[in-house]
Enzyme design. Sequence first.
Site, PDB file in Angstrom:
ATOM      1  N   ASN A 106      26.420 -13.493  30.461  1.00  0.00           N
ATOM      2  CA  ASN A 106      25.356 -12.960  31.311  1.00  0.00           C
ATOM      3  C   ASN A 106      24.386 -12.097  30.505  1.00  0.00           C
ATOM      4  OD1 ASN A 106      26.875 -14.254  33.212  1.00  0.00           O
ATOM      5  ND2 ASN A 106      27.769 -12.364  34.053  1.00  0.00           N
ATOM      6  N   HIS A 123      24.937 -14.407  25.034  1.00  0.00           N
ATOM      7  CA  HIS A 123      23.636 -15.064  25.260  1.00  0.00           C
ATOM      8  C   HIS A 123      22.485 -14.058  25.249  1.00  0.00           C
ATOM      9  CE1 HIS A 123      25.783 -18.642  27.430  1.00  0.00           C
ATOM     10  NE2 HIS A 123      25.759 -18.805  26.132  1.00  0.00           N
ATOM     11  N   CYS A 131       8.980 -11.177  19.519  1.00  0.00           N
ATOM     12  CA  CYS A 131       7.869 -12.085  19.193  1.00  0.00           C
ATOM     13  C   CYS A 131       8.390 -13.136  18.218  1.00  0.00           C
ATOM     14  CB  CYS A 131       6.714 -11.306  18.563  1.00  0.00           C
ATOM     15  SG  CYS A 131       5.352 -12.400  18.094  1.00  0.00           S
ATOM     16  N   CYS A 134       5.906 -12.775  14.798  1.00  0.00           N
ATOM     17  CA  CYS A 134       5.953 -11.649  13.839  1.00  0.00           C
ATOM     18  C   CYS A 134       7.267 -10.886  13.970  1.00  0.00           C
ATOM     19  CB  CYS A 134       4.747 -10.728  14.049  1.00  0.00           C
ATOM     20  SG  CYS A 134       4.859  -9.723  15.536  1.00  0.00           S
ATOM     21  N   GLY A 191      34.386 -16.267  36.615  1.00  0.00           N
ATOM     22  CA  GLY A 191      33.077 -16.676  37.112  1.00  0.00           C
ATOM     23  C   GLY A 191      32.250 -17.511  36.172  1.00  0.00           C
ATOM     24  N   THR A 192      32.902 -18.441  35.460  1.00  0.00           N
ATOM     25  CA  THR A 192      32.126 -19.386  34.663  1.00  0.00           C
ATOM     26  C   THR A 192      32.575 -20.812  34.979  1.00  0.00           C
ATOM     27  OG1 THR A 192      31.417 -20.077  32.449  1.00  0.00           O
ATOM     28  CG2 THR A 192      33.660 -19.212  32.644  1.00  0.00           C
ATOM     29  N   SER A 193      31.617 -21.740  35.015  1.00  0.00           N
ATOM     30  CA  SER A 193      31.953 -23.150  35.260  1.00  0.00           C
ATOM     31  C   SER A 193      32.463 -23.801  33.982  1.00  0.00           C
ATOM     32  CB  SER A 193      30.711 -23.883  35.765  1.00  0.00           C
ATOM     33  OG  SER A 193      29.676 -23.812  34.792  1.00  0.00           O
ATOM     34  N   ASN A 217      38.165 -17.623  39.798  1.00  0.00           N
ATOM     35  CA  ASN A 217      37.026 -18.415  40.263  1.00  0.00           C
ATOM     36  C   ASN A 217      37.357 -18.966  41.651  1.00  0.00           C
ATOM     37  OD1 ASN A 217      34.966 -20.457  40.571  1.00  0.00           O
ATOM     38  ND2 ASN A 217      34.732 -20.447  38.348  1.00  0.00           N
ATOM     39  N   GLU A 219      36.363 -21.629  42.780  1.00  0.00           N
ATOM     40  CA  GLU A 219      36.415 -23.086  42.637  1.00  0.00           C
ATOM     41  C   GLU A 219      37.202 -23.472  41.393  1.00  0.00           C
ATOM     42  OE1 GLU A 219      34.178 -23.248  45.966  1.00  0.00           O
ATOM     43  OE2 GLU A 219      35.119 -24.953  44.920  1.00  0.00           O
TER      44      GLU A 219
HETATM   45  N1  APR Z   1      33.394 -14.684  41.826  1.00  0.00           N
HETATM   46  C1  APR Z   1      33.835 -15.436  40.780  1.00  0.00           C
HETATM   47  N2  APR Z   1      33.297 -16.642  40.434  1.00  0.00           N
HETATM   48  C2  APR Z   1      32.290 -17.098  41.195  1.00  0.00           C
HETATM   49  C3  APR Z   1      31.782 -16.381  42.318  1.00  0.00           C
HETATM   50  C4  APR Z   1      32.388 -15.122  42.618  1.00  0.00           C
HETATM   51  N3  APR Z   1      31.983 -14.387  43.646  1.00  0.00           N
HETATM   52  N4  APR Z   1      30.781 -17.106  42.875  1.00  0.00           N
HETATM   53  C5  APR Z   1      30.659 -18.244  42.126  1.00  0.00           C
HETATM   54  N5  APR Z   1      31.571 -18.244  41.124  1.00  0.00           N
HETATM   55  C6  APR Z   1      31.795 -19.261  40.084  1.00  0.00           C
HETATM   56  C7  APR Z   1      31.377 -20.678  40.457  1.00  0.00           C
HETATM   57  O1  APR Z   1      32.414 -21.357  41.150  1.00  0.00           O
HETATM   58  C8  APR Z   1      31.091 -21.291  39.093  1.00  0.00           C
HETATM   59  O2  APR Z   1      32.267 -21.887  38.558  1.00  0.00           O
HETATM   60  O3  APR Z   1      31.001 -18.912  38.988  1.00  0.00           O
HETATM   61  C9  APR Z   1      30.690 -20.080  38.225  1.00  0.00           C
HETATM   62  C10 APR Z   1      29.226 -20.025  37.837  1.00  0.00           C
HETATM   63  O4  APR Z   1      28.966 -21.125  37.022  1.00  0.00           O
HETATM   64  P1  APR Z   1      27.494 -21.350  36.406  1.00  0.00           P
HETATM   65  O5  APR Z   1      26.480 -21.151  37.440  1.00  0.00           O
HETATM   66  O6  APR Z   1      27.554 -22.650  35.699  1.00  0.00           O
HETATM   67  O7  APR Z   1      27.320 -20.132  35.384  1.00  0.00           O
HETATM   68  P2  APR Z   1      27.907 -19.955  33.904  1.00  0.00           P
HETATM   69  O8  APR Z   1      29.196 -20.669  33.733  1.00  0.00           O
HETATM   70  O9  APR Z   1      27.891 -18.524  33.608  1.00  0.00           O
HETATM   71  O10 APR Z   1      26.773 -20.691  33.029  1.00  0.00           O
HETATM   72  C11 APR Z   1      26.891 -20.669  31.637  1.00  0.00           C
HETATM   73  O11 APR Z   1      24.777 -21.730  31.375  1.00  0.00           O
HETATM   74  O12 APR Z   1      22.798 -21.854  32.405  1.00  0.00           O
HETATM   75  C12 APR Z   1      23.385 -21.408  31.268  1.00  0.00           C
HETATM   76  O13 APR Z   1      22.882 -19.624  29.799  1.00  0.00           O
HETATM   77  C13 APR Z   1      23.264 -19.908  31.107  1.00  0.00           C
HETATM   78  O14 APR Z   1      24.992 -18.276  30.602  1.00  0.00           O
HETATM   79  C14 APR Z   1      24.682 -19.419  31.366  1.00  0.00           C
HETATM   80  C15 APR Z   1      25.532 -20.612  30.984  1.00  0.00           C
END
Ligand code: APR
Length: 261
Positions: A106, A123, A131, A134, A191-193, A217, A219
Amino acid sequence: MRPGGRDPIGEAARLLRERRGAVALTGAGISVESGIPSFRGAQGMWTKYDPMEYATLHAFVRSPRKVWEMLSEMISVCGGAAPNAAHKGLAALEEAGLLRAVITQNVDGLHQAAGSRRVIEYHGNLEELICLYCWKRYRTRERWSPGPAPRCDCGEILKPNVVLFGEPIPWLPQEQAEEEARTCGVLVVIGTSAQVSPACDIPRIAKESGAAVVEINPEPTSLTGSVADVHLRGGASEVLLRLQEALSRGGDAPATGPSGH
Ligand code: APR
């Protein structure tokens, strides 16, 4: 209920208590409860902005004003957000000596705002502009306001110091993140996919180095049932609060609670 009758929250608490050196890897999901949309999924940022048109370095160089439409929205939304119980929970685990670092994908700065001290911004961060011509840097709040794209003193349009698609991860955060993954006892993935590389390789590096992987997560993801040893299904705040309760009780959480596998 898991083999051995331990519920997933209890199992995660046991791993954090018994193994040294836990590290967290966070994604957009941890900030959803702070009002910042994630990227993928129903209300995700990428359903509104095609990432190939708004989030690649090539797109930025080709049409910076267009890309700033998306960036300005991100800066406004992140600027108005506050850390939630999940961010604060990780800071409390660090304070308690149970977590030694947060690796975050994030760019919202909410881990630091919650009090986390060791945060590896994989990230980058929206709070700085750079810039590309420069290399001069500015504080975003000093140069950006809603409206035209901010410019450098040299006249060029500035870019937030975040990693866009097609850009390499800066050397230091990449090295630090991989070192933490190679040497941690537990990696808590929140919280990452796990779809974006090379960040999505971090859980695999940790696992191959002998760490236990706990996933939080609502999901399932590509990690669930493969790299992840424990999947805690639910929102980050609710699950982390339950984990902290289990840790403070020094034992297993009651059988009821967020369903896990
Ligand atoms: N608590 C925990 N997880 C959650 C919640 C919650 N309240 N709500 C949603 N999620 C989960 C979703 O189920 C999903 O698996 O968070 C995940 C978000 O996934 P993405 O939207 O794909 O985000 P992320 O994995 O951080 O993306 C990675 O991709 O777009 C680029 O640079 C950007 O850093 C980002 C990277």
